[in-house]
Design a protein around this motif. Structure first.
Motif, PDB file in Angstrom:
ATOM      1  N   LEU A 197     -15.178  -4.168  -4.464  1.00 49.44           N
ATOM      2  CA  LEU A 197     -14.974  -2.723  -4.377  1.00 49.44           C
ATOM      3  C   LEU A 197     -15.131  -2.067  -5.753  1.00 49.44           C
ATOM      4  CD1 LEU A 197     -11.961  -2.629  -1.889  1.00 49.44           C
ATOM      5  CD2 LEU A 197     -14.251  -1.697  -1.471  1.00 49.44           C
ATOM      6  N   LYS A 198     -14.549  -2.673  -6.788  1.00 51.43           N
ATOM      7  CA  LYS A 198     -14.675  -2.134  -8.156  1.00 51.43           C
ATOM      8  C   LYS A 198     -16.136  -2.076  -8.582  1.00 51.43           C
ATOM      9  CE  LYS A 198     -10.226  -3.906  -9.659  1.00 51.43           C
ATOM     10  NZ  LYS A 198      -9.580  -5.020 -10.357  1.00 51.43           N
ATOM     11  N   ALA A 199     -16.876  -3.166  -8.318  1.00 51.16           N
ATOM     12  CA  ALA A 199     -18.292  -3.231  -8.713  1.00 51.16           C
ATOM     13  C   ALA A 199     -19.124  -2.171  -7.973  1.00 51.16           C
ATOM     14  CB  ALA A 199     -18.841  -4.628  -8.431  1.00 51.16           C
ATOM     15  N   ALA A 200     -18.668  -1.764  -6.778  1.00 50.06           N
ATOM     16  CA  ALA A 200     -19.397  -0.764  -5.993  1.00 50.06           C
ATOM     17  C   ALA A 200     -19.022   0.661  -6.384  1.00 50.06           C
ATOM     18  CB  ALA A 200     -19.130  -0.981  -4.501  1.00 50.06           C
ATOM     19  N   GLY A 201     -18.066   0.820  -7.308  1.00 54.80           N
ATOM     20  CA  GLY A 201     -17.719   2.160  -7.772  1.00 54.80           C
ATOM     21  C   GLY A 201     -16.423   2.725  -7.219  1.00 54.80           C
ATOM     22  N   PHE A 202     -15.558   1.864  -6.691  1.00 54.30           N
ATOM     23  CA  PHE A 202     -14.270   2.313  -6.170  1.00 54.30           C
ATOM     24  C   PHE A 202     -13.152   1.990  -7.153  1.00 54.30           C
ATOM     25  CE2 PHE A 202     -16.819   1.762  -2.339  1.00 54.30           C
ATOM     26  CZ  PHE A 202     -16.547   2.928  -1.653  1.00 54.30           C
ATOM     27  N   ASN A 203     -12.074   2.785  -7.099  1.00 56.22           N
ATOM     28  CA  ASN A 203     -10.876   2.498  -7.882  1.00 56.22           C
ATOM     29  C   ASN A 203      -9.652   2.798  -7.029  1.00 56.22           C
ATOM     30  OD1 ASN A 203     -10.685   5.280  -7.922  1.00 56.22           O
ATOM     31  ND2 ASN A 203     -10.990   5.497 -10.110  1.00 56.22           N
ATOM     32  N   CYS A 204      -8.473   2.762  -7.621  1.00 55.50           N
ATOM     33  CA  CYS A 204      -7.216   2.974  -6.875  1.00 55.50           C
ATOM     34  C   CYS A 204      -7.179   2.064  -5.649  1.00 55.50           C
ATOM     35  CB  CYS A 204      -7.035   4.429  -6.466  1.00 55.50           C
ATOM     36  SG  CYS A 204      -7.018   5.580  -7.838  1.00 55.50           S
ATOM     37  N   ILE A 205      -7.538   0.795  -5.834  1.00 52.82           N
ATOM     38  CA  ILE A 205      -7.661  -0.161  -4.734  1.00 52.82           C
ATOM     39  C   ILE A 205      -6.290  -0.723  -4.384  1.00 52.82           C
ATOM     40  CG2 ILE A 205      -8.694  -2.354  -4.017  1.00 52.82           C
ATOM     41  CD1 ILE A 205     -10.961  -1.624  -6.115  1.00 52.82           C
ATOM     42  N   LYS A 206      -5.962  -0.675  -3.088  1.00 48.42           N
ATOM     43  CA  LYS A 206      -4.706  -1.225  -2.594  1.00 48.42           C
ATOM     44  C   LYS A 206      -4.999  -2.066  -1.362  1.00 48.42           C
ATOM     45  CE  LYS A 206      -2.099   2.710  -4.265  1.00 48.42           C
ATOM     46  NZ  LYS A 206      -1.321   3.888  -3.905  1.00 48.42           N
ATOM     47  N   ALA A 207      -4.219  -3.132  -1.175  1.00 49.30           N
ATOM     48  CA  ALA A 207      -4.367  -4.005  -0.011  1.00 49.30           C
ATOM     49  C   ALA A 207      -3.049  -4.048   0.743  1.00 49.30           C
ATOM     50  CB  ALA A 207      -4.773  -5.409  -0.442  1.00 49.30           C
ATOM     51  N   PHE A 208      -3.110  -3.781   2.053  1.00 45.55           N
ATOM     52  CA  PHE A 208      -1.911  -3.713   2.884  1.00 45.55           C
ATOM     53  C   PHE A 208      -1.981  -4.692   4.044  1.00 45.55           C
ATOM     54  CE2 PHE A 208      -2.493   0.589   1.165  1.00 45.55           C
ATOM     55  CZ  PHE A 208      -1.259   0.786   0.566  1.00 45.55           C
ATOM     56  N   LYS A 209      -0.812  -5.090   4.530  1.00 48.92           N
ATOM     57  CA  LYS A 209      -0.733  -5.797   5.798  1.00 48.92           C
ATOM     58  C   LYS A 209      -1.183  -4.804   6.871  1.00 48.92           C
ATOM     59  CE  LYS A 209       3.191  -8.675   4.433  1.00 48.92           C
ATOM     60  NZ  LYS A 209       2.711 -10.033   4.700  1.00 48.92           N
ATOM     61  N   PRO A 210      -1.914  -5.256   7.898  1.00 48.00           N
ATOM     62  CA  PRO A 210      -2.419  -4.334   8.921  1.00 48.00           C
ATOM     63  C   PRO A 210      -1.317  -3.508   9.582  1.00 48.00           C
ATOM     64  CG  PRO A 210      -3.414  -6.486   9.167  1.00 48.00           C
ATOM     65  CD  PRO A 210      -2.329  -6.627   8.143  1.00 48.00           C
ATOM     66  N   PHE A 211      -1.616  -2.237   9.798  1.00 47.83           N
ATOM     67  CA  PHE A 211      -0.745  -1.287  10.504  1.00 47.83           C
ATOM     68  C   PHE A 211       0.595  -1.066   9.807  1.00 47.83           C
ATOM     69  CE2 PHE A 211      -3.298  -3.677  13.645  1.00 47.83           C
ATOM     70  CZ  PHE A 211      -4.183  -2.670  13.970  1.00 47.83           C
ATOM     71  N   THR A 212       0.637  -1.286   8.494  1.00 48.78           N
ATOM     72  CA  THR A 212       1.873  -1.070   7.737  1.00 48.78           C
ATOM     73  C   THR A 212       1.525  -0.454   6.387  1.00 48.78           C
ATOM     74  OG1 THR A 212       1.919  -3.145   6.458  1.00 48.78           O
ATOM     75  CG2 THR A 212       2.802  -3.239   8.709  1.00 48.78           C
ATOM     76  N   SER A 213       2.559  -0.114   5.649  1.00 53.52           N
ATOM     77  CA  SER A 213       2.372   0.303   4.256  1.00 53.52           C
ATOM     78  C   SER A 213       2.917  -0.778   3.325  1.00 53.52           C
ATOM     79  CB  SER A 213       3.077   1.638   4.014  1.00 53.52           C
ATOM     80  OG  SER A 213       4.457   1.517   4.332  1.00 53.52           O
ATOM     81  N   ILE A 214       3.037  -2.009   3.849  1.00 57.20           N
ATOM     82  CA  ILE A 214       3.533  -3.153   3.074  1.00 57.20           C
ATOM     83  C   ILE A 214       2.361  -3.814   2.360  1.00 57.20           C
ATOM     84  CG2 ILE A 214       4.691  -5.390   3.219  1.00 57.20           C
ATOM     85  CD1 ILE A 214       6.030  -4.328   5.820  1.00 57.20           C
ATOM     86  N   THR A 215       2.519  -4.034   1.071  1.00 59.30           N
ATOM     87  CA  THR A 215       1.464  -4.670   0.279  1.00 59.30           C
ATOM     88  C   THR A 215       1.166  -6.071   0.808  1.00 59.30           C
ATOM     89  OG1 THR A 215       2.125  -3.419  -1.672  1.00 59.30           O
ATOM     90  CG2 THR A 215       0.810  -5.400  -2.052  1.00 59.30           C
ATOM     91  N   ALA A 216      -0.117  -6.380   0.966  1.00 62.32           N
ATOM     92  CA  ALA A 216      -0.531  -7.705   1.451  1.00 62.32           C
ATOM     93  C   ALA A 216      -0.252  -8.749   0.381  1.00 62.32           C
ATOM     94  CB  ALA A 216      -2.016  -7.688   1.800  1.00 62.32           C
ATOM     95  N   ASN A 217       0.082  -9.958   0.830  1.00 65.44           N
ATOM     96  CA  ASN A 217       0.336 -11.031  -0.128  1.00 65.44           C
ATOM     97  C   ASN A 217      -0.727 -12.125  -0.097  1.00 65.44           C
ATOM     98  OD1 ASN A 217       0.980 -12.501   2.140  1.00 65.44           O
ATOM     99  ND2 ASN A 217       3.178 -12.276   1.894  1.00 65.44           N
ATOM    100  N   GLY A 218      -1.715 -11.992   0.802  1.00 69.30           N
ATOM    101  CA  GLY A 218      -2.828 -12.930   0.791  1.00 69.30           C
ATOM    102  C   GLY A 218      -2.824 -13.970   1.889  1.00 69.30           C
TER     103      GLY A 218
END
Length: 129
Positions: free
Chosen positions: A95-116
């Motif tokens: 995403l960064k290489a494509a020109g995006f920033n403010c990148i966040k990853a969430f668990k689906p259907f939540t606002s909880i940060t994904a842990n991988g």
């Protein structure tokens, strides 16, 4: 492509995408058959065989579509689908290489940060202004 999306997104625009993780793979190999009855009364048999290469994080699925009428195969088509599974870090870098920033990853259907270790991850990102 991600860079193509970035090009057409307005500056500051939000991009949301759900990505499957390696935990959603076929777990080395899997076979499946499905049948569908079509409007003309014939039947389509979908047979799939998937293999997962754990070292490359790539799943390859061969799909064979057989159209059956009166218990006989009247047409057969096939395709091969190749899926690459990414870690949160790897996809964030894309995403960064494509020109995006403010990148966040969430668990689906939540606002909880994904842990991988989720089956899928929802990424949000903004186009670099």
């Amino acid at each position: 492509s991600l860079s193509g999306i970035s090009k057409v997104l307005i500056p500051g625009g939000l991009f949301v995408l759900e990505v499957l993780t390696k935990y959603n793979s076929a777990l080395i190999s899997a076979f499946e058959n499905r049948r569908v009855i079509t409007s003309d009364g014939s039947e389509i048999l979908l047979s799939t065989f998937s293999e997962y290469n754990i070292n490359k994080a790539i799943e390859v699925t061969e799909c064979i579509y057989s159209k059956i009428s009166d218990t006989k195969i009247i047409n057969k088509e096939s395709e091969v689908i190749e899926l690459k599974y990414y870690s949160i870090e790897e996809f964030s870098d894309l995403l960064k290489a494509a020109g995006f920033n403010c990148i966040k990853a969430f668990k689906p259907f939540t606002s909880i940060t994904a842990n991988g270790d989720e089956l899928s991850v929802v990424f949000t990102s903004k186009k670099v202004c």
